[in-house]
Design a protein around this motif. Sequence first.
Motif, short mmCIF file in Angstrom:
data_model
loop_
_atom_site.label_atom_id
_atom_site.label_comp_id
_atom_site.label_asym_id
_atom_site.label_seq_id
_atom_site.Cartn_x
_atom_site.Cartn_y
_atom_site.Cartn_z
N TYR A 29 -5.21 -10.28 41.83
CA TYR A 29 -5.62 -11.67 42.08
C TYR A 29 -4.63 -12.58 41.34
O TYR A 29 -3.88 -12.11 40.48
CB TYR A 29 -7.02 -11.93 41.55
CG TYR A 29 -8.12 -11.18 42.26
CD1 TYR A 29 -8.98 -11.84 43.14
CD2 TYR A 29 -8.31 -9.81 42.06
CE1 TYR A 29 -10.00 -11.15 43.79
CE2 TYR A 29 -9.32 -9.12 42.72
CZ TYR A 29 -10.17 -9.80 43.58
OH TYR A 29 -11.17 -9.12 44.22
N THR A 45 -8.53 1.30 40.51
CA THR A 45 -8.97 0.62 39.29
C THR A 45 -10.36 0.04 39.51
O THR A 45 -11.07 0.48 40.45
CB THR A 45 -7.91 -0.45 38.87
OG1 THR A 45 -8.30 -1.01 37.63
CG2 THR A 45 -7.71 -1.54 39.91
N ASP A 46 -10.79 -0.91 38.66
CA ASP A 46 -12.18 -1.40 38.77
C ASP A 46 -12.27 -2.78 39.41
O ASP A 46 -13.29 -3.45 39.30
CB ASP A 46 -12.86 -1.38 37.39
CG ASP A 46 -12.24 -2.36 36.41
OD1 ASP A 46 -11.11 -2.86 36.68
OD2 ASP A 46 -12.85 -2.63 35.36
N ASP A 86 -7.22 -2.47 26.22
CA ASP A 86 -6.01 -1.80 26.71
C ASP A 86 -4.80 -2.17 25.85
O ASP A 86 -4.49 -3.34 25.68
CB ASP A 86 -5.77 -2.24 28.16
CG ASP A 86 -4.87 -1.28 28.90
OD1 ASP A 86 -3.88 -0.84 28.30
OD2 ASP A 86 -5.17 -0.96 30.06
P1 ADP Z 1 -7.21 0.68 34.62
O1 ADP Z 1 -7.86 1.10 33.33
O2 ADP Z 1 -8.06 0.97 35.82
O3 ADP Z 1 -5.81 1.11 34.77
P2 ADP Z 1 -6.89 -2.00 33.54
O4 ADP Z 1 -8.11 -2.23 32.72
O5 ADP Z 1 -5.63 -1.66 32.85
O6 ADP Z 1 -7.21 -0.91 34.65
O7 ADP Z 1 -6.62 -3.25 34.49
C1 ADP Z 1 -7.64 -3.66 35.37
C2 ADP Z 1 -8.24 -4.92 34.82
O8 ADP Z 1 -7.25 -5.94 34.80
C3 ADP Z 1 -9.36 -5.47 35.67
O9 ADP Z 1 -10.60 -4.99 35.25
C4 ADP Z 1 -9.25 -6.99 35.44
O10 ADP Z 1 -10.27 -7.44 34.56
C5 ADP Z 1 -7.92 -7.17 34.72
N1 ADP Z 1 -7.06 -8.19 35.29
C6 ADP Z 1 -6.36 -9.12 34.55
N2 ADP Z 1 -5.64 -9.93 35.32
C7 ADP Z 1 -5.86 -9.52 36.60
C8 ADP Z 1 -5.36 -9.99 37.86
N3 ADP Z 1 -4.51 -11.03 37.95
N4 ADP Z 1 -5.79 -9.35 39.00
C9 ADP Z 1 -6.64 -8.30 38.90
N5 ADP Z 1 -7.15 -7.83 37.73
C10 ADP Z 1 -6.76 -8.43 36.57
#
Ligand code: ADP
Length: 266
Positions: free
Chosen positions: A183, A177-178, A215
């Motif tokens: 966290y 992921t990004d 999302d």
């Molecule tokens: P992907 O598209 O890569 O599957 P998502 O956008 O669904 O990823 O989820 C990743 C995002 O979740 C991160 O960019 C971050 O901003 C967000 N996020 C929200 N809460 C948390 C957390 N507790 N720990 C890590 N990331 C988090």
Amino acid sequence: MIILKIGGSILTNKDSIESEVDAVSLKRIATEIKRSFDISSKELIIVHGAGSFGHPPAKKHKIGEEFDKSQYPEKRLGFCEIQNEVKKLNMFICEEFINEGLPTIAIPASSFITATGKRITDGNLDLFKRYLDKGFIPVIYGDVVLDDDLEFCVISGDQVIQYLAVNLNPDRVILGTDVDGVYNKNPKTHDDALFFDKFNSLEDLDTLEGTTNVDVTGGMVGKIKELLYLADLGIESKIINAEVEDNIFKVLENKDVKGTIISRGN
Ligand code: ADP
């Protein structure tokens, strides 16, 4: 077998309401996977998210919500629009991978998976096994599927990961992921967020705020829920940062990469 998810946040400009591929990231990831395959071929399934291709139209058409019978034709067309959008993203991805020399074969969820109440309840994976046996890299992604309760629903790449892992018993489940992993709160909006090397309970999160973008499938919290379900079955998974150069290569090569391991152990 390795199941590798590449998040929509990496492959698209997820904050955009337009469908935009992040061509630079896509190319880099394709070359990282190829470099690993050049060292040794692997049984690999790639799952990708829908990113800015899937979430905005899914939001617009409110797919997955109950609706009146009179709205059926309109909803059905919305379903088709979303399926077509995520298929476009998949086409860009597979094109890049094939150009790189990776034998990717798209197997869209909408063509063989069905759900009940937004959860996958049916989907024969024999074809995955046959393609894997022949050295292909099956690619599946967040998509729309028929739902026995709601007529239509959206399933995330993260739910697909869970379904594949439960049914195919992979050696490793990796999600790129990004951010570096999980966290206690969103690291993009909180400078003081604390990183977890290991994660085993949703209670360790300070907030259930899932994502910073559009999302529709739950962002990080949605991801963690799917992975904790796997952890309950004894299947460990790892979330890593696919934006960091070489992380995908290293993880495929079983080298140490910063990330969060989701398991029920300590
Ligand atoms: P992907 O598209 O890569 O599957 P998502 O956008 O669904 O990823 O989820 C990743 C995002 O979740 C991160 O960019 C971050 O901003 C967000 N996020 C929200 N809460 C948390 C957390 N507790 N720990 C890590 N990331 C988090």
